[in-house]
Design an enzyme around this catalytic site. Structure first.
Site, PDB file in Angstrom:
ATOM      1  N   CYS A  98       0.851  -1.197   0.000  1.00  9.68           N
ATOM      2  CA  CYS A  98       0.000   0.000   0.000  1.00  9.68           C
ATOM      3  C   CYS A  98       0.891   1.253   0.000  1.00  9.68           C
ATOM      4  CB  CYS A  98      -0.889   0.003   1.247  1.00  9.68           C
ATOM      5  SG  CYS A  98      -1.875   1.501   1.337  1.00  9.68           S
ATOM      6  N   GLU A 128       3.248  -5.919   8.858  1.00  9.93           N
ATOM      7  CA  GLU A 128       3.546  -4.538   8.433  1.00  9.93           C
ATOM      8  C   GLU A 128       4.711  -3.975   9.251  1.00  9.93           C
ATOM      9  OE1 GLU A 128       0.239  -1.645   8.309  1.00  9.93           O
ATOM     10  OE2 GLU A 128       1.706  -0.154   8.960  1.00  9.93           O
ATOM     11  N   CYS A 195      -3.514   5.518   8.619  1.00  7.58           N
ATOM     12  CA  CYS A 195      -4.151   5.972   7.380  1.00  7.58           C
ATOM     13  C   CYS A 195      -5.580   6.415   7.645  1.00  7.58           C
ATOM     14  CB  CYS A 195      -4.032   4.917   6.292  1.00  7.58           C
ATOM     15  SG  CYS A 195      -5.403   3.825   6.198  1.00  7.58           S
ATOM     16  N   ASN A 225      -6.533  -4.686  11.859  1.00  8.55           N
ATOM     17  CA  ASN A 225      -7.481  -3.560  11.889  1.00  8.55           C
ATOM     18  C   ASN A 225      -8.871  -4.028  12.311  1.00  8.55           C
ATOM     19  OD1 ASN A 225      -9.403  -3.333   9.317  1.00  8.55           O
ATOM     20  ND2 ASN A 225      -7.499  -4.272   8.645  1.00  8.55           N
TER      21      ASN A 225
HETATM   22  S1  SF4 Z   1      -5.728   0.285   5.841  1.00  8.18           S
HETATM   23 FE1  SF4 Z   1      -4.809   2.079   4.894  1.00  8.18          FE
HETATM   24  S2  SF4 Z   1      -2.618   1.609   4.922  1.00  8.18           S
HETATM   25 FE2  SF4 Z   1      -3.656  -0.318   5.216  1.00  8.18          FE
HETATM   26  S3  SF4 Z   1      -3.855  -1.149   3.189  1.00  8.18           S
HETATM   27 FE3  SF4 Z   1      -5.733   0.018   3.615  1.00  8.18          FE
HETATM   28  S4  SF4 Z   1      -5.382   2.050   2.731  1.00  8.18           S
HETATM   29 FE4  SF4 Z   1      -3.394   1.019   2.938  1.00  8.18          FE
END
Ligand code: SF4
Length: 282
Positions: A98, A128, A195, A225
Site C-alpha cells: 500500500c 507490516e 491511514c 485492523n
Molecule cells: S488500511 Fe490504509 S494503509 Fe492499510 S492497506 Fe488500507 S489504505 Fe493502505
C-alpha cells in the site's frame, strides 16, 4: 430487527488495489504466480486465489526450492532484504505494498540515515511492522504497543527520535503514547502514519456502537485492523461480536436485540458483509 451497516465497512483503497493486482496477473495467464505471505489478511480471499493457482510463499521460505515466477508483494509490505532476495533469485516483483505503508518505509529509511532513533507504535509481530523494521538503517529502533512500554522507554536526554505508527493503530492511543515520549525531553518528530481509512472506519464504528444494542465486527482472524475495530466497538457496546463469515453468527443471541450495527475490517470482501447483513435481516 433494525440493522445499521457502516458506510466505511469493507475493502480500503490499499487492499482493493492489492486484490486487483493479483486479478490482473491471473488474467495474463503467466505462471507460476505467488504472493509473498497472504496478500491480505482474509482467509476467504486467499483461498479463492489459491483455487485460481496463486500460491503463497510462506515467510522465511527457502526461495531456491521454488520455480521463479511472478511474486506479488502483499499490501502490508516486506523488508528491503526480502525484496532484494526475491530479485536475486530471478522472481519478477509486482509490488502491491500500500502506498501509505511505502511512505513509512521511506520515512524510517531517511530518518534512520540521518541519525534518528526510530520508534514504531504497533504490534512487533505484525507483518507490516516487520516490513517497516526492514527499512531502518542500523539497529537503533524499538517497537512500543501501550502506555507501559512508552513509560518504560528510555534513551539519553536530547536524543533525536522519529515516531511512526503502524497504519492500523488506534489514533487516540498513538497520540497518548507520543505525548508520553515527548515529555521525556527528546528531540521528537512524530509522524501520524495511521491511514485515513483506518481513522474514519474507527470513528464510524465507535459512533454506531454507541447507538445500537449489539454490534457485529466482520474480519479475518489475523486482521489487525478488524481486531482493533472489535476493541473500539466493545468499549462502546458490551454486546459486540467478532465474526469471519455469516457461519459464525449466533442468531439466537442476536435475536434478543432490536437494533444491530455492522462494521467490517479493511480486508473483508463485500460479499461476506452482504451475507452477514442478509442473515441479520432474515
Ligand atoms: S488500511 Fe490504509 S494503509 Fe492499510 S492497506 Fe488500507 S489504505 Fe493502505
Amino acid at each position: 430487527m433494525n440493522v445499521k451497516l457502516a458506510e466505511t465497512a469493507g475493502f480500503c483503497f490499499g487492499v482493493k488495489r492489492a486484490v486487483d493486482m493479483v486479478n490482473e496477473q491471473i488474467a495474463t495467464g503467466k505462471k507460476p504466480i505467488y504472493t509473498y505471505g497472504p496478500i491480505i489478511h482474509n482467509e476467504q480471499v486467499v483461498s479463492d486465489f489459491e483455487r485460481q493457482g496463486v500460491s503463497q510463499i510462506p515467510e522465511g521460505s527457502d526461495l531456491s526450492s521454488l520455480e521463479p515466477g511472478i511474486v506479488i508483494i502483499r499490501s502490508h509490505g516486506v523488508s528491503r532484504q526480502i525484496k532484494e532476495d526475491l530479485e536475486a533469485k530471478g522472481f519478477e516483483i509486482v509490488d502491491a505494498t500500500c502506498p501509505f505503508v511505502l511512505k513509512i518505509h521511506r520515512a524510517v529509511e531517511k530518518y534512520s540515515r540521518e541519525g534518528y532513533f526510530i520508534l514504531i507504535v504497533g504490534d512487533p509481530k505484525h507483518a507490516e511492522v516487520c516490513g517497516i523494521i526492514g527499512w531502518i538503517c542500523g539497529e537503533r529502533y524499538a517497537v512500543i504497543q501501550n502506555e507501559e512500554d512508552a513509560k518504560n522507554f528510555s534513551l539519553e536526554t536530547g536524543e533525536k527520535i522519529c515516531i511512526v505508527s503502524q497504519t492500523t493503530h488506534n489514533f487516540n492511543k498513538f497520540q497518548e503514547l507520543v505525548e508520553i515520549i515527548e515529555q521525556k525531553g527528546y528531540d521528537v518528530i512524530a509522524m501520524n502514519t495511521i491511514c485515513n481509512a483506518t481513522e474514519e472506519r474507527q470513528r464510524e464504528a465507535a459512533s454506531i456502537a454507541s447507538m445500537v444494542d449489539a454490534m457485529i465486527v466482520i474480519g479475518g482472524r489475523n486482521s489487525s485492523n478488524s481486531q482493533k475495530l472489535y476493541d473500539i466497538c466493545r468499549e462502546a457496546c458490551e454486546n459486540t461480536y467478532f465474526v469471519q463469515t455469516k457461519e459464525d453468527l449466533s442468531m439466537s443471541a442476536l435475536q434478543s436485540f432490536d437494533c444491530i450495527g455492522i462494521t467490517a475490517g479493511a480486508s473483508t470482501p463485500n460479499y461476506i458483509i452482504q451475507e452477514v447483513q442478509r442473515e441479520c435481516l432474515k
